[in-house]
Scaffold this active site. Structure first.
Site, mmCIF file in Angstrom:
data_model
loop_
_atom_site.group_PDB
_atom_site.id
_atom_site.type_symbol
_atom_site.label_atom_id
_atom_site.label_comp_id
_atom_site.label_asym_id
_atom_site.label_seq_id
_atom_site.Cartn_x
_atom_site.Cartn_y
_atom_site.Cartn_z
ATOM 1 N N ASP A 7 0.773 -1.172 -0.013
ATOM 2 C CA ASP A 7 -0.050 0.145 0.049
ATOM 3 C C ASP A 7 0.856 1.312 0.175
ATOM 4 O O ASP A 7 1.553 1.645 1.014
ATOM 5 C CB ASP A 7 -0.911 -0.026 1.412
ATOM 6 C CG ASP A 7 -1.905 1.171 1.281
ATOM 7 O OD1 ASP A 7 -2.292 1.540 0.184
ATOM 8 O OD2 ASP A 7 -2.037 1.793 2.321
ATOM 9 N N GLU A 68 -1.451 -1.267 -4.981
ATOM 10 C CA GLU A 68 -2.305 -0.499 -5.326
ATOM 11 C C GLU A 68 -2.030 0.513 -6.391
ATOM 12 O O GLU A 68 -1.179 1.069 -6.466
ATOM 13 C CB GLU A 68 -2.617 0.368 -3.906
ATOM 14 C CG GLU A 68 -3.990 0.972 -4.236
ATOM 15 C CD GLU A 68 -4.551 1.851 -2.784
ATOM 16 O OE1 GLU A 68 -5.136 1.076 -1.826
ATOM 17 O OE2 GLU A 68 -4.287 3.025 -2.661
ATOM 18 N N ASP A 141 -2.587 1.313 6.770
ATOM 19 C CA ASP A 141 -1.889 1.068 5.580
ATOM 20 C C ASP A 141 -1.694 -0.491 5.651
ATOM 21 O O ASP A 141 -1.371 -1.109 4.627
ATOM 22 C CB ASP A 141 -0.716 1.757 5.789
ATOM 23 C CG ASP A 141 -1.012 3.514 5.839
ATOM 24 O OD1 ASP A 141 -1.235 4.114 4.889
ATOM 25 O OD2 ASP A 141 -1.182 3.649 7.211
#
Length: 198
Positions: A7, A68, A141
């Site tokens: 992330d 991501e 996160d």
């Protein structure tokens, strides 16, 4: 399959590794966050993120890396940091010949919660349940990185056509560069759109 989920972010870059196969509950391997101080030069922050991801790959030996996909946000500065950290993750993986997959936030949310509009709280709750964790992974996160890895495992690590064509280490590096250029193009489009609203 063992997957490292990333992330991306400059201040906090979430990392999560799970192991599993499609249709079966995955197992937690490791979870954590790479933190960099906001007052540090951006280039040095990126070096720290690179070193951290390298260390994780060296220690945990994932089969693939799921990152991501950067999408347009209202805060261009945040998008810039996210895109930079995302590019670092892709380059580190490609350098080692690992396949890289990009998943949108809505794809990940849909994979772990059943809804592409789930909030962070719902994602964290479902990640905790899916991995049968005694405690919720924090910060968000870290939970998001695990969700990315779960999403990739459950999709069977389906490679896209570019990844199929890559095949070799050189091809993987070319793929990472192509994906990085795509991220930069999206970022420029987001910046142009925001400037057009002013």
């Amino acid at each position: 399959m063992r997957v490292l989920g990333v992330d991306p972010g400059l201040t906090r870059c979430g990392l999560g590794i799970v192991e599993g196969t499609p249709g079966r509950p995955p197992r937690l391997v490791a979870v954590g966050v790479i933190r960099t101080p906001a007052d540090l030069d951006v280039a040095k922050r990126l070096v720290r993120i690179e070193a951290g991801i390298e260390e994780w790959i060296e220690e945990h030996r994932p089969d693939a890396v799921a990152v991501e996909r950067v999408f347009a946000q209202h805060n261009v500065r945040t998008v810039m940091g996210t895109a930079q950290a995302s590019g670092i993750a892709m380059v580190v993986a490609a350098r080692r010949g690992l396949p890289v997959a990009l998943h949108t936030p809505s794809e990940v949310k849909a994979a772990v919660t059943g809804s592409g509009r789930a909030d962070k709280e719902q994602v964290t709750t479902m990640v905790t349940r899916i991995l049968k964790l005694a405690e919720r992974p924090t910060p968000a996160d870290a939970a998001d990185a695990l969700a990315l890895a779960i999403c990739h495992v459950w999709r069977g690590g389906v490679p896209n056509r570019l990844q199929e064509a890559a095949g070799s280490r050189g091809g993987a590096e070319a793929l990472a560069q192509a994906q990085s250029r795509l991220q930069v193009a999206r970022l420029r489009a987001a910046v142009a759109a925001q400037e057009g609203r002013r």
